[in-house]
Design a protein around this motif. Structure first.
Motif, short mmCIF file in Angstrom:
data_model
loop_
_atom_site.label_atom_id
_atom_site.label_comp_id
_atom_site.label_asym_id
_atom_site.label_seq_id
_atom_site.Cartn_x
_atom_site.Cartn_y
_atom_site.Cartn_z
N GLY A 248 -17.89 6.05 9.63
CA GLY A 248 -17.55 6.77 10.88
C GLY A 248 -16.06 6.14 11.34
N ILE A 249 -15.45 5.97 10.39
CA ILE A 249 -14.07 5.68 10.92
C ILE A 249 -12.91 6.42 10.12
CG2 ILE A 249 -14.59 2.99 11.16
CD1 ILE A 249 -13.54 2.41 8.49
N PRO A 250 -11.77 6.74 10.68
CA PRO A 250 -10.84 7.58 10.05
C PRO A 250 -10.13 7.00 8.69
CG PRO A 250 -9.71 6.81 11.91
CD PRO A 250 -11.17 6.28 12.04
N PRO A 251 -10.04 7.77 7.77
CA PRO A 251 -9.34 7.29 6.38
C PRO A 251 -8.00 6.28 6.83
CG PRO A 251 -9.05 9.42 6.71
CD PRO A 251 -9.73 9.11 7.78
N SER A 252 -7.23 6.54 7.73
CA SER A 252 -6.32 5.81 8.21
C SER A 252 -6.45 4.55 8.41
CB SER A 252 -5.28 6.53 9.39
OG SER A 252 -6.11 6.32 10.52
N ARG A 253 -7.86 3.96 8.79
CA ARG A 253 -7.92 2.56 9.22
C ARG A 253 -8.57 2.20 7.70
NH1 ARG A 253 -9.02 1.96 14.75
NH2 ARG A 253 -8.89 0.05 14.20
N ILE A 254 -8.46 2.74 6.76
CA ILE A 254 -8.68 2.06 5.44
C ILE A 254 -7.53 1.87 4.61
CG2 ILE A 254 -10.57 2.31 3.22
CD1 ILE A 254 -11.94 4.31 4.81
N TRP A 255 -7.39 0.62 4.07
CA TRP A 255 -6.14 0.42 3.35
C TRP A 255 -6.55 -0.02 1.76
CZ3 TRP A 255 -2.89 -3.24 0.70
CH2 TRP A 255 -1.44 -2.92 0.93
N HIS A 256 -6.16 0.98 0.89
CA HIS A 256 -6.53 0.92 -0.40
C HIS A 256 -5.24 0.23 -1.21
CE1 HIS A 256 -7.61 2.94 -4.44
NE2 HIS A 256 -7.98 1.67 -4.62
N LEU A 257 -5.50 -1.02 -1.97
CA LEU A 257 -4.48 -1.41 -2.87
C LEU A 257 -5.25 -1.18 -4.28
CD1 LEU A 257 -2.26 -3.48 -3.67
CD2 LEU A 257 -3.70 -5.22 -3.44
N ALA A 258 -4.10 -0.61 -5.21
CA ALA A 258 -4.29 -0.51 -6.59
C ALA A 258 -3.42 -1.33 -7.57
CB ALA A 258 -4.28 0.92 -7.21
N VAL A 259 -4.20 -2.15 -8.51
CA VAL A 259 -3.27 -3.06 -9.22
C VAL A 259 -3.37 -2.27 -10.68
CG1 VAL A 259 -3.28 -5.35 -10.11
CG2 VAL A 259 -4.33 -4.80 -8.12
N MET A 260 -2.15 -1.97 -11.10
CA MET A 260 -1.98 -1.25 -12.24
C MET A 260 -1.09 -1.62 -13.13
SD MET A 260 -3.81 1.37 -12.12
CE MET A 260 -5.41 1.40 -11.16
N PRO A 261 -1.15 -1.13 -14.44
CA PRO A 261 0.21 -1.90 -15.68
C PRO A 261 1.31 -1.08 -15.44
CG PRO A 261 -1.60 -0.26 -16.51
CD PRO A 261 -1.93 -0.30 -15.03
N CYS A 262 1.32 0.10 -14.65
CA CYS A 262 2.37 0.86 -14.66
C CYS A 262 3.21 0.94 -13.34
CB CYS A 262 2.16 2.11 -15.25
SG CYS A 262 3.27 3.49 -15.17
N PHE A 263 4.54 0.91 -13.27
CA PHE A 263 5.43 1.30 -11.92
C PHE A 263 5.23 2.78 -11.51
CE2 PHE A 263 7.69 -2.45 -13.47
CZ PHE A 263 7.93 -3.40 -12.49
N ASP A 264 4.97 3.69 -12.46
CA ASP A 264 5.05 4.81 -12.24
C ASP A 264 3.66 5.20 -11.49
OD1 ASP A 264 7.28 5.58 -13.70
OD2 ASP A 264 6.37 6.28 -15.23
N LYS A 265 2.72 4.57 -11.48
CA LYS A 265 1.48 4.51 -10.65
C LYS A 265 2.01 4.29 -9.06
CE LYS A 265 -1.93 5.45 -13.47
NZ LYS A 265 -2.71 6.44 -13.45
N LYS A 266 2.95 3.81 -8.83
CA LYS A 266 3.37 3.74 -7.56
C LYS A 266 3.83 5.20 -6.89
CE LYS A 266 5.48 -0.81 -8.02
NZ LYS A 266 4.94 -1.69 -6.92
N LEU A 267 4.50 5.88 -7.89
CA LEU A 267 4.94 7.28 -7.73
C LEU A 267 3.72 8.30 -7.39
CD1 LEU A 267 7.70 8.78 -7.13
CD2 LEU A 267 7.58 9.38 -9.55
N GLU A 268 2.74 8.01 -8.31
CA GLU A 268 1.54 8.81 -8.45
C GLU A 268 0.97 8.68 -6.86
OE1 GLU A 268 -1.59 8.94 -11.65
OE2 GLU A 268 -2.76 8.18 -10.12
N ALA A 269 0.72 7.52 -6.53
CA ALA A 269 0.16 7.35 -5.36
C ALA A 269 0.64 8.11 -4.01
CB ALA A 269 0.08 5.73 -4.84
N SER A 270 2.03 8.23 -4.27
CA SER A 270 2.85 8.92 -3.19
C SER A 270 2.84 10.45 -3.12
CB SER A 270 4.07 8.37 -3.35
OG SER A 270 4.17 6.95 -3.31
N ARG A 271 2.09 11.03 -4.39
CA ARG A 271 1.90 12.42 -4.49
C ARG A 271 1.32 13.22 -2.97
NH1 ARG A 271 2.99 14.81 -9.41
NH2 ARG A 271 1.69 16.45 -8.74
#
Length: 584
Positions: free
Chosen positions: A253-276
């Motif tokens: 029952g909380i908005p998605p803005s109150r959830i902070w998700h960190l992904a640990v990946m092998p690729c810098f381009d994954k940072k750009l994917e997260a911003s789509r």
């Protein structure tokens, strides 16, 4: 990528390197830098201009940057630099974390700390390629599973990140992206083999893999004619982000803005994917169209940045124990069925080497297709180099299914050329010209049903964010007499691959626990029950009240690059300001 660029100087132009995607001849010459500039950005192998010789330039290697349309724009570079280990610590130290407590006598969970508007619930997901890179960096003393437990202890253990900072915050859950990968394998096989999801139009054949963000970015910017071919299934990173944000926000029952998700990946381009913009709550909860909403993945850091994250708290990652922290009491995930799905499966089979190091989607599709054709066999034909491999499923000597693997941009260029449609001749009565008019057999890629496309040669264990043989920690451990060369890097990558594929042998019948158990007679493909995955995805859709077409699939669009165009500083600032909230 280190945060060496800032919004202070937005009129720079980072030109392509020698082996860049688009030939240098196709781009206009970079404008000369005014002598008043305080800093100059140069690339490896280039010489600084005379006006900047007095200053130490900031060096950027294209191998560590975005696999875009031939250059790295300033706005993209700044956008990526916003996601870093420093950002992780900044967010952790900004306010006390939300805490999930319970269940109470009625079985309900509660969230404490909501009165603080800055407080958030922290959750992380880790890729197997990252664990393999860190395991290899341990000098062979640790397995991939050990590296995973070390990462979990760093992110959530009492002796990890929670041991420092203003609020002693850590991550409530640390998940393995392999569980999301299993879902993408099943959905990808359905897409290729004709079992479409309601509301999702099937891509054109041949279907091209979409889990590599560098390849997707390249296609959107330079080859929009291949976009109808790209798989619409989300990558494991994106799928995991959507699953966590939707489930936790609905059940707690909380908005998605109150959830902070960190992904640990092998690729810098994954940072750009997260911003789509396609991967925000605007798609699954808002208008259904891409927009600048709350991201499903708030921040991506790479294997290298994990070491920096630990050092920033005064810790050495390699000294973190590989045993579960006795003081750690993880929060209860609010949905029991999804909790079982997200939990690591004991005695799980490691992927065979033939599956590759990029998730094994092509391998799974081949196994699923072969299972549909009793008596068929899979034939493998290596192409002009090790990163081009063709696969044929044949029955009684006749080919019934063709697929291929194309890794590295040099090989990808050949693929997209073959898919380029013919252009009509301007001459009256002239024949069309271009790739599509070639006779059958000279354009073999057009006969494929599926192609696994990855930007990095060798696959995801060779991602730009992985620990390399010339990194200080490896140089110290290896005691090289000189600078390591290509052979040393090749040997190092073999160590990472060995860690990725290593693991205890499992029983033929894996421990099921409701995960791959009785499934109504559904034969498992590669130790994975398709019916179990479909049932879990249907449950997820029911819990959230959102259709799978919005939860598990995404879209692509042509991106007009500003390379070589006259763009004012004001326009660049406006672009950057828009991208900070989501999107490219």
């Amino acid at each position: 990528m280190s945060a060496i660029l800032s919004a202070d100087d937005l009129n720079d132009f980072i030109s392509p390197g020698v082996a860049c995607i688009k030939p240098v001849e196709t781009l206009p010459a970079a404008p000369p830098q005014p002598s008043s500039n305080e800093d100059e950005v140069i690339l490896d192998g280039q010489q600084p201009s005379s006006s900047a010789k007095a200053n130490a330039p900031a060096e950027i290697s294209l191998t560590d940057c975005l696999a875009c349309s031939g250059c790295v724009t300033t706005a993209e570079a700044v956008l990526v630099s916003l996601q870093s280990h420093a950002e992780v610590l900044s967010v952790l130290d900004s306010a006390p974390a939300l805490k999930v407590v319970g269940p109470d006598a009625t079985g309900k969970l509660a969230v404490e700390g909501l009165e603080n508007e800055d407080a958030r619930l922290f959750v992380a997901s880790v890729s197997p390629q990252t664990r393999a890179s860190l395991a290899a960096a341990c000098g062979g003393r640790r397995s991939e599973q050990d590296a995973g437990r070390m990462l979990e202890n760093l992110l959530s253990g009492s002796n990890g990140l929670p041991s420092g900072g203003e609020w002693n915050n850590g991550f409530a859950w640390v998940f393995d992206t392999n569980v999301a990968r299993e879902a993408t394998l099943v959905l990808g096989a359905d897409e290729v083999l004709g079992s479409s999801t309601p509301g999702v139009a099937a891509p054109s054949k041949p279907i091209l893999a979409s889990s590599c963000p560098g390849w997707v970015c390249y296609a959107e910017k330079t080859h929009p004619h291949v976009l109808p071919h790209i798989s619409k299934v989300k990558s494991p990173q994106a799928l995991m982000g959507t699953l966590l944000k939707t489930t936790l926000s609905r059940k707690l029952g909380i908005p998605p803005s109150r959830i902070w998700h960190l992904a640990v990946m092998p690729c810098f381009d994954k940072k750009l994917e997260a911003s789509r913009e396609e991967l925000t709550d605007e798609v699954w909860e808002g208008s259904g169209q891409p927009g600048r909403g709350v991201r499903d993945v708030d921040c991506v850091i790479t294997s290298k940045e994990i070491l920096m994250l630990a050092e920033s708290r005064g810790l050495s990652f390699f000294d973190i124990p590989a045993e579960p922290s006795p003081a750690r009491s993880p929060a209860v995930f609010p949905d029991e069925k999804l909790r079982h799905f997200l939990s690591p499966r004991k005695n799980k089979d490691k992927p065979p080497r033939t599956a590759g190091t990029s998730g094994g989607l092509l391998y799974h599709i081949l196994q699923a297709k072969a299972a549909q054709i009793p008596g068929s066999e899979i034939q493998i034909n290596r192409g002009r180099n090790a990163d081009v491999v063709e696969y044929t499923i044949s029955l009684n000597g006749e080919a019934v299914f063709k697929a291929a693997r194309y890794y590295g941009f040099r090989n990808i260029q050949n693929l997209v050329r073959r898919l380029k449609p013919a252009r009509p001749s301007r001459m009256p009565g002239g024949k069309p010209f271009g790739s599509a008019r070639r006779p059958t057999g000279k354009s073999a890629s057009l006969d494929y049903s599926y192609v696994e496309v990855m930007a990095c040669p060798g696959g995801c264990t060779n991602g730009g964010g992985q620990i390399k043989v010339d990194d200080p920690i490896i140089l110290e451990r290896k005691n090289f007499s000189g600078k390591p060369g290509p052979q040393e890097q090749k040997d190092w990558l073999a160590e990472v691959d060995e860690a990725y594929f290593s693991g205890p042998e499992s029983e033929a019948a894996a421990e099921n626990g409701g995960r791959n158990g009785d499934d109504g007679g559904d034969a498992a493909v590669g130790g994975m029950s398709h019916s179990y995955i479909h049932d879990t995805l249907a449950h997820w859709s029911e819990v959230t009240g959102i259709g799978l077409d919005k939860l598990a699939f995404t879209s692509y669009r042509e991106v007009i690059s500003d390379v070589g165009k006259e763009i004012t500083d004001t326009e660049r600032v406006v672009q950057l300001a828009g991208k900070v909230g989501g999107g490219w």
